[in-house]
Design an enzyme around this catalytic site. Structure first.
Site, PDB file in Angstrom:
ATOM      1  N   MET A 156     -17.536 -35.009  26.461  1.00  0.00           N
ATOM      2  CA  MET A 156     -17.121 -36.246  25.790  1.00  0.00           C
ATOM      3  C   MET A 156     -17.236 -36.070  24.279  1.00  0.00           C
ATOM      4  SD  MET A 156     -15.830 -39.076  26.693  1.00  0.00           S
ATOM      5  CE  MET A 156     -16.003 -40.756  27.274  1.00  0.00           C
ATOM      6  N   GLY A 157     -16.463 -35.125  23.761  1.00  0.00           N
ATOM      7  CA  GLY A 157     -16.359 -34.967  22.319  1.00  0.00           C
ATOM      8  C   GLY A 157     -15.222 -35.815  21.781  1.00  0.00           C
ATOM      9  N   ARG A 158     -14.685 -35.421  20.647  1.00  0.00           N
ATOM     10  CA  ARG A 158     -13.598 -36.201  20.035  1.00  0.00           C
ATOM     11  C   ARG A 158     -12.407 -36.334  20.978  1.00  0.00           C
ATOM     12  NH1 ARG A 158     -15.305 -32.470  16.246  1.00  0.00           N
ATOM     13  NH2 ARG A 158     -16.249 -33.254  14.319  1.00  0.00           N
ATOM     14  N   ILE A 159     -12.013 -35.198  21.579  1.00  0.00           N
ATOM     15  CA  ILE A 159     -10.841 -35.225  22.460  1.00  0.00           C
ATOM     16  C   ILE A 159     -11.154 -36.005  23.727  1.00  0.00           C
ATOM     17  CG2 ILE A 159      -9.205 -33.807  23.767  1.00  0.00           C
ATOM     18  CD1 ILE A 159      -9.679 -31.587  21.672  1.00  0.00           C
ATOM     19  N   SER A 238      -9.431 -27.380  28.219  1.00  0.00           N
ATOM     20  CA  SER A 238     -10.483 -26.906  27.319  1.00  0.00           C
ATOM     21  C   SER A 238     -10.365 -25.407  27.121  1.00  0.00           C
ATOM     22  CB  SER A 238     -11.858 -27.294  27.855  1.00  0.00           C
ATOM     23  OG  SER A 238     -12.049 -26.851  29.193  1.00  0.00           O
ATOM     24  N   ARG A 239     -11.037 -24.618  27.967  1.00  0.00           N
ATOM     25  CA  ARG A 239     -10.961 -23.162  27.929  1.00  0.00           C
ATOM     26  C   ARG A 239     -10.925 -22.645  29.362  1.00  0.00           C
ATOM     27  NH1 ARG A 239      -9.431 -23.667  23.684  1.00  0.00           N
ATOM     28  NH2 ARG A 239     -10.172 -22.879  21.672  1.00  0.00           N
ATOM     29  N   GLU A 268      -5.399 -14.963  29.108  1.00  0.00           N
ATOM     30  CA  GLU A 268      -4.099 -15.438  28.633  1.00  0.00           C
ATOM     31  C   GLU A 268      -3.394 -14.354  27.820  1.00  0.00           C
ATOM     32  OE1 GLU A 268      -4.920 -18.996  26.418  1.00  0.00           O
ATOM     33  OE2 GLU A 268      -5.622 -20.096  28.162  1.00  0.00           O
ATOM     34  N   HIS A 287      -0.913 -23.048  27.253  1.00  0.00           N
ATOM     35  CA  HIS A 287      -1.905 -23.352  26.211  1.00  0.00           C
ATOM     36  C   HIS A 287      -1.239 -24.029  25.006  1.00  0.00           C
ATOM     37  CE1 HIS A 287      -6.074 -21.979  24.574  1.00  0.00           C
ATOM     38  NE2 HIS A 287      -5.727 -23.164  24.089  1.00  0.00           N
TER      39      HIS A 287
END
Length: 321
Positions: A156-159, A238-239, A268, A287
């Site tokens: 739950m960061g900015r994004i 995310s990753r 990737e 991506h």
């Protein structure tokens, strides 16, 4: 007075470079869509004071040992797992990233991926392209509702908060898991904090927006997918490294979860023969989380501002180390 040299690892529009050309000498890899070869990167960076790079460039100890003049690495991304930050710090090299400017755009893409997966949008488009639409039936390409369902956001960061705002617009219940609780998000977004396992067990949509760290590596593993509802949809923007991809493929093949929407992968780029590409219940994107023209320009501009600050002896705007 000799100009400081900045090397850019992709071809970018000249208009973005022009404001700085009187002050700096720019060198640039001449292909926009292909990564710079390692040997070329090392050769160019040996004489560079600043480096503007992408996630595809591995900035490790071996590389840093060969670039004695480098003062700053400006990574055109929020994540920086392609850079050995500790090794850079040992050498007095500043590392910066590009947070904030891509938050809303990445949240847009994340929610678009959720919607496309839930409503089987790519399947439906291919259905017509393959000339299969010759009848209609009550459950033809029937997908999952989004409205009033439960979204579980991991990270739950900015994004994450931006995705939660979009979810509220769909009347969704917002649950989240984070390393630390976010009281402001709980109050503003009516979000409920849950332990990781509880979130997996209760969410209709599990959305990964967690950074890749030693703790989060393959946090979405076989056990995690087994805890999810069979009707659950998994979204990763995310990753790729936070997912055990073999376990995800197994979960999708065995219908342990309903579907997955992915913008990132363990390695990737992936090719058309990747196992995930053969699954109808997987929507895969290359991506492109922050890939709007305006946002990519803002990211590059922030990289330049960070480089200019460091090379003039000021503090960078968005330092990592």
């Amino acid at each position: 007075m000799q100009k400081s040299v900045i090397y850019i690892t992709r071809k970018i529009p000249r208009t973005l470079v022009e404001p700085y050309e009187d002050t700096y000498e720019f060198r640039m890899w001449d292909k926009a869509d292909e990564p710079v070869p390692r040997d070329v990167l090392v050769t160019e960076a040996k004489n560079a004071d600043g480096l503007l790079c992408l996630l595809s460039e591995k900035i490790d100890a071996d590389f840093l040992d060969q670039v004695p003049n480098l003062k700053i690495v400006a990574n055109m991304a929020v994540g920086f797992d392609n850079i050995d930050v500790n090794e850079a710090k040992k050498r007095g090299i500043v590392v910066t990233n590009t947070p904030d400017v891509l938050t809303e755009t990445t949240a847009d893409l994340t929610f678009a991926l959720l919607m496309a997966t839930a409503r089987r949008i790519t399947e439906a488009s291919d259905y017509i392209k393959q000339d299969q639409w010759n009848h209609w039936s009550p459950f033809m390409l029937a997908g999952s509702d989004i409205h009033h369902k439960t979204i579980g956001i991991v990270g739950m960061g900015r994004i994450g908060e931006a995705v939660a705002r979009r979810a509220k617009g769909f009347g969704m219940k917002v649950k989240y898991y984070n390393r630390s609780r976010k009281p402001n998000a709980e109050q503003e977004l009516d979000a409920t904090y849950l332990a990781f396992d509880e979130l997996l067990e209760t969410a209709d949509f599990v959305v990964s927006l967690v950074p890749l760290t030693a703790e989060s590596k393959q946090i979405f593993n076989k056990e995690a997918f087994e805890k999810m509802k069979r009707s659950a949809i998994f979204i990763n923007a995310s990753r790729g490294g936070v997912v055990d991809e073999a376990a995800l493929i197994q979960a999708l093949e065995n219908k342990e979860i309903t579907a997955a929407g992915l913008d990132v992968f363990e390695k990737e780029p992936i090719s058309a023969d990747h196992p995930l590409m053969k699954l109808e219940n997987a929507v895969c994107l290359p991506h492109i989380g922050s890939a709007s023209t305006a946002t990519r320009e803002d990211m590059i501009s922030l990289c330049f501002k960070n480089i200019a600050a460091v090379l003039t002896g000021d503090e960078p705007l968005t330092p990592v180390n």
